[in-house]
Design a protein around this motif. Structure first.
Motif, PDB file in Angstrom:
ATOM      1  N   GLY A 281       9.324  -5.173  -2.969  1.00  0.00           N
ATOM      2  CA  GLY A 281       9.842  -4.009  -2.262  1.00  0.00           C
ATOM      3  C   GLY A 281      10.408  -2.952  -3.187  1.00  0.00           C
ATOM      4  N   ASP A 282      10.305  -1.729  -2.740  1.00  0.00           N
ATOM      5  CA  ASP A 282      10.851  -0.583  -3.465  1.00  0.00           C
ATOM      6  C   ASP A 282      12.318  -0.423  -3.074  1.00  0.00           C
ATOM      7  OD1 ASP A 282      10.874   1.712  -5.000  1.00  0.00           O
ATOM      8  OD2 ASP A 282       9.611   2.893  -3.650  1.00  0.00           O
ATOM      9  N   THR A 439       6.326  -1.272  -0.625  1.00  0.00           N
ATOM     10  CA  THR A 439       6.294  -1.370  -2.085  1.00  0.00           C
ATOM     11  C   THR A 439       6.386   0.037  -2.680  1.00  0.00           C
ATOM     12  OG1 THR A 439       3.917  -1.043  -2.365  1.00  0.00           O
ATOM     13  CG2 THR A 439       4.662  -3.273  -1.778  1.00  0.00           C
ATOM     14  N   PRO A 440       6.541   0.123  -4.005  1.00  0.00           N
ATOM     15  CA  PRO A 440       6.529   1.456  -4.629  1.00  0.00           C
ATOM     16  C   PRO A 440       5.242   2.239  -4.361  1.00  0.00           C
ATOM     17  CG  PRO A 440       7.450  -0.147  -6.139  1.00  0.00           C
ATOM     18  CD  PRO A 440       6.908  -0.926  -4.969  1.00  0.00           C
ATOM     19  N   GLU A 441       4.184   1.539  -3.998  1.00  0.00           N
ATOM     20  CA  GLU A 441       2.926   2.230  -3.678  1.00  0.00           C
ATOM     21  C   GLU A 441       2.844   2.605  -2.209  1.00  0.00           C
ATOM     22  OE1 GLU A 441       1.088   3.078  -6.063  1.00  0.00           O
ATOM     23  OE2 GLU A 441       1.753   1.733  -7.653  1.00  0.00           O
TER      24      GLU A 441
ATOM     25  N   ALA B   6       1.984  -9.173  -2.517  1.00  0.00           N
ATOM     26  CA  ALA B   6       2.338  -8.169  -1.520  1.00  0.00           C
ATOM     27  C   ALA B   6       1.780  -6.804  -1.891  1.00  0.00           C
ATOM     28  CB  ALA B   6       3.857  -8.094  -1.378  1.00  0.00           C
ATOM     29  N   THR B   7       1.654  -6.562  -3.165  1.00  0.00           N
ATOM     30  CA  THR B   7       1.159  -5.254  -3.589  1.00  0.00           C
ATOM     31  C   THR B   7      -0.164  -5.403  -4.323  1.00  0.00           C
ATOM     32  OG1 THR B   7       1.530  -3.388  -5.061  1.00  0.00           O
ATOM     33  CG2 THR B   7       2.651  -5.426  -5.630  1.00  0.00           C
ATOM     34  N   ARG B   9      -1.080  -3.734  -6.687  1.00  0.00           N
ATOM     35  CA  ARG B   9      -0.920  -3.472  -8.122  1.00  0.00           C
ATOM     36  C   ARG B   9      -0.832  -4.753  -8.946  1.00  0.00           C
ATOM     37  NH1 ARG B   9      -2.581   1.318  -9.744  1.00  0.00           N
ATOM     38  NH2 ARG B   9      -1.669   3.002  -8.556  1.00  0.00           N
ATOM     39  N   GLU B 248       6.189  12.436  -5.418  1.00  0.00           N
ATOM     40  CA  GLU B 248       6.617  11.437  -4.431  1.00  0.00           C
ATOM     41  C   GLU B 248       7.713  10.548  -5.000  1.00  0.00           C
ATOM     42  OE1 GLU B 248       3.763   9.011  -2.483  1.00  0.00           O
ATOM     43  OE2 GLU B 248       2.408  10.691  -2.112  1.00  0.00           O
ATOM     44  N   ARG B 252      11.722  10.173  -3.821  1.00  0.00           N
ATOM     45  CA  ARG B 252      12.345   8.898  -3.462  1.00  0.00           C
ATOM     46  C   ARG B 252      13.569   8.579  -4.306  1.00  0.00           C
ATOM     47  NH1 ARG B 252       7.036   6.742  -3.448  1.00  0.00           N
ATOM     48  NH2 ARG B 252       7.419   5.254  -5.107  1.00  0.00           N
ATOM     49  N   TYR B 253      13.489   8.898  -5.600  1.00  0.00           N
ATOM     50  CA  TYR B 253      14.524   8.409  -6.515  1.00  0.00           C
ATOM     51  C   TYR B 253      15.469   9.490  -7.039  1.00  0.00           C
ATOM     52  CZ  TYR B 253      11.079   4.613  -6.816  1.00  0.00           C
ATOM     53  OH  TYR B 253      10.183   3.611  -6.530  1.00  0.00           O
ATOM     54  N   ARG B 274       5.789   1.600 -11.698  1.00  0.00           N
ATOM     55  CA  ARG B 274       5.299   0.960 -10.477  1.00  0.00           C
ATOM     56  C   ARG B 274       4.604  -0.365 -10.782  1.00  0.00           C
ATOM     57  NH1 ARG B 274       1.525   4.667  -8.615  1.00  0.00           N
ATOM     58  NH2 ARG B 274       1.923   6.172 -10.259  1.00  0.00           N
ATOM     59  N   MET B 277       7.416  -2.830 -11.454  1.00  0.00           N
ATOM     60  CA  MET B 277       8.075  -3.236 -10.211  1.00  0.00           C
ATOM     61  C   MET B 277       7.181  -4.178  -9.414  1.00  0.00           C
ATOM     62  SD  MET B 277       9.918   0.299  -8.921  1.00  0.00           S
ATOM     63  CE  MET B 277      11.036  -0.453  -7.714  1.00  0.00           C
TER      64      MET B 277
END
Lengths: 490, 490
Positions: A281-282, A439-441, B6-7, B9, B248, B252-253, B274, B277
């Protein structure tokens, strides 16, 4: 060799041979977000298990003042004779919850705020249909239902959005979070939702498709207790609150908050954020906090002027306490003094200490160690405007403008080092409108939801009283419904 | 059903049947961090492959001014007749790189800064043994080796640490990052380290022990190109730079940075952060940025005073440009004007526009739309101190204090909306002293390293010129050595 992920907070579900139990939805943490998530998941038909690491539910919500930020024409607003619209409310919130306010969450929330109020009432949450003007508001709040809780009537917000009172205060003599949580916990019990207290969630289990399918827990006090695994076919909803009590996390993500004093339950150690990150998770806006300087009770103290370490004003004194707190901490190095004269002075309800008293502005300036001539000039300038009923520099509301000329002059010490500002963190897991952790994506992590202060919600980087409870309950409900309704998209 | 995380990436290495190649260490990104990591890993005996998504190496480092922040008694400092000590340097850096400066990284760096300088010289990086005073510094820098690049001689830093010039400027007429990268890339070529250009890294591969064991790439321009998998038995080192060009991620950050203008290579899209992460890595201080207002060339402009939208000074004008930038953006809503009189004025080297000119302070105040009397009072107060050679409010260095009394009075427009402040991001992956990427729990992610602006390094939340190149090269080297030396602890 056991299979494992990079972090021990996450476990490969295929390695778990012994699932102690299986339910549809697991809710981790029983504050207001968790309670609402549990209720909605249950009502959607799911078998729900709530895990609470403390001896009983309630969390920080049970210690809260007990106000909701709601509007757009709620039954309570109407009963008290106020008009409001979702559009004005959205405009205000997009200013107040930023920079970078979450437009999509705000739009959804304002569209449904009236219904959300009705839902709270249906659950049995009491609101007295009376309005109390800010001038008469007490600390802690009294039983009246409706009040202003933010900066709506203050500059510059009042120039952009029509002010309306949106503080919906749960009825009680004093802080009413305890009443709110009493109602919600009672509902949970009556509907037969299972709560496991003294159960610390230790890890998440992830299956071969990257979906979160359960949690590890330890029950009871002793650390030596064996880890048990609980499966959740519908999903796990993290409602574990903020990370204000985790100093290591503050040091990593939000060092200025280390000088402040966390409010809420000490259980708020950021575990849920770390669990969510472990699953991919982000975590966003992790520097954001609600930092408060609750000096303005009695409200008449707003007639004073606030100055920084150079004796200059830096804000209109009638803004909400968390606007003042954020600006004082991050822009003024935590230095803030409230300057009053004999006419405007009264004892603050909270024990902010005196920083000095003198018969002349110059004397007070010397006592505070401000640069020579600075406070004298600031007061002269203030009084010049006040004579005309104006505050050309910061546009404080006319009702709070009075000259400050009658000795003795006093300074209330609002410095962070003297009275560490109460705060809670606002940053957390990135979620979509149904509380799914992203997620970050921007990918959805299957089976993982979050709501409340474990997530970055409505008050992304700016706060008004009631916004957290509204965010917790509104998005807690949505997460519960989404997790409780088994959908292919999960 | 394919196994996945989950991702997208991240990919389960067991699902990869077809590894196109196997090396010991893969370095992703060929700026200065990647180049140093590759050299040290290679020299440690590893077979190294460098992946660069652009047509050639260099990255943002090749576009940089080409200064290193070094000290503690480097050969260059000694040659120029300056003394310095690691202790003074550490004290300064712990103030300048915060709030929340990374004490462990700073301590390690200052202890080794002299040797790191020697290493750079050994590689062939040219430094001319001449000192150039700040007053004579040009934009872009000339060929002289040593200069002040930070706020060392300015208040309050000078009260805590003995100032020393620590800007080590690579020799060139003009920006010299290109010279630095020329030297490093030449070394890489001569030592036979393989570079794969136009190779975009798409994903990380993780094995059943949670260890990163390779990367997916696409080569060549077309998106349709098939993904290939490359294995790295020793580790993958992410050196992909910042996320300044990813709007983006900024939203977010670090939303305030959206108003500014990113510098560096457009390739800096935060991919490495990313990827890290996705593997479970912690990303910290993601709100931090180096925000610059490079007005002070010629340096004589520092004799002017800087005021905010209320006509008040808010900083000593002789601080480093990134201190001014950070304060102007985050504390003054991006409003900053440089006020000069006829004697102090000269044309700024960078094209900051004029905000107005008038024969009197009052006239200028009106032109700028500042509150009535504000600039008049600020100038009067400034001149009162300047007559005595003093700046009691902000303690600007005596050499820059002159009265500002000779018309015409001018304002240089340093507002963010007029001249969006150049910036780069400072937040990124959390790493240990050897560049190993850590999870939010502080666990080491096996096989995954990061260095440079993809990580949170020396300049965690405060910046002086040269700190990024020093961080990139110093910690890039350490990551390369650690990855290139196969240890059981990996």
């Amino acid at each position: 060799m056991p299979e494992r992920f990079a972090t021990d907070r996450l476990r490969d579900a295929r390695q778990i041979s012994d699932w102690a139990e299986t339910v549809d939805v697991i809710v981790v943490g029983l504050g207001s977000a968790g309670a609402c998530a549990a209720l909605e998941a249950h009502r959607a038909g799911a078998r729900v298990l709530v895990l609470e690491k403390q001896a009983q539910g309630g969390g920080t919500s049970a210690r809260a003042a007990g106000q909701f930020y709601l509007g757009g024409g709620t039954a309570l607003q109407t009963a008290c004779g106020f008009e409001d619209s979702p559009e004005e409310m959205a405009t205000y919130m997009k200013m107040a919850c930023g920079p970078g306010a979450p437009a999509d969450k705000i739009d959804l929330f304002v569209k449904n705020a009236v219904l959300h109020y009705d839902w709270l009432v249906e659950q049995g949450v009491p609101f007295r249909p009376t309005f109390i003007p800010t001038t008469e508001a007490t600390n802690p709040p009294g039983p009246d239902g409706l009040t202003y809780t933010g900066s709506e009537p203050a500059y510059p917000w009042c120039e952009f959005a029509l002010p309306a009172p949106r503080g919906h205060n749960v009825e009680n003599e004093g802080d009413s979070g305890v009443v709110l949580m009493g109602v919600l916990l009672d509902r949970i019990e009556r509907e037969g939702i299972e709560i496991r207290a003294n159960a610390e969630t230790t890890r998440l289990a992830m299956d071969e498709n990257g979906r979160v399918v359960g949690v590890g827990i330890r029950e009871g006090a002793p650390e030596s207790e064996e880890e048990k695994w609980l499966a959740a076919s519908g999903g796990v909803i993290l409602c574990t609150g903020s990370f204000g009590f985790n100093e290591e996390m503050l040091a990593r993500y939000a060092p200025p908050l280390l000088d402040c004093s966390p409010v809420g339950s000490e259980a708020e150690d950021g575990l849920g954020i770390r669990l969510g990150m472990a699953a991919g998770g982000d975590a966003i806006r992790m520097d954001a906090g609600c930092v408060m300087i609750p000096f303005s009770k009695p409200r008449s103290l707003v007639r004073g002027i606030i100055v920084n370490g150079r004796g200059e004003r830096f804000i209109n004194e009638d803004v909400y306490q968390a606007v003042h707190g954020d600006v004082a901490l991050k822009r003024q190095d935590g230095i803030s003094y409230l300057i009053l004269d004999a006419d405007s002075y009264s004892e603050p309800l909270l024990p902010f200490p005196s920083a000095g008293q003198a018969d002349t502005p110059q004397g007070l300036e010397e006592k505070l160690g401000l640069p020579s001539g600075s406070l004298v000039a600031t007061l002269a300038r203030w009084n010049e405007g006040a004579e005309l009923g104006e505050d050309p520099l910061f546009h404080k509301g006319a009702e709070w403008i009075t000259t400050l000329t009658k000795p003795p002059f006093r300074a209330v010490d609002l410095r962070c080092e003297t009275f560490p500002y109460p705060f809670f963190t606002l940053g957390g897991l990135r979620t979509d409108l149904d509380g799914r952790v992203l997620t970050p994506e921007g990918e959805i992590i299957g089976g993982l939801f979050a709501a409340g202060r474990v997530s970055s919600g409505l008050p992304a980087q700016g706060y008004n009283s009631g916004m957290s409870l509204s965010d917790c309950t509104f998005f807690g409900r949505r997460a519960g419904r989404a997790a409780g309704t088994i959908l292919p998209s999960h």
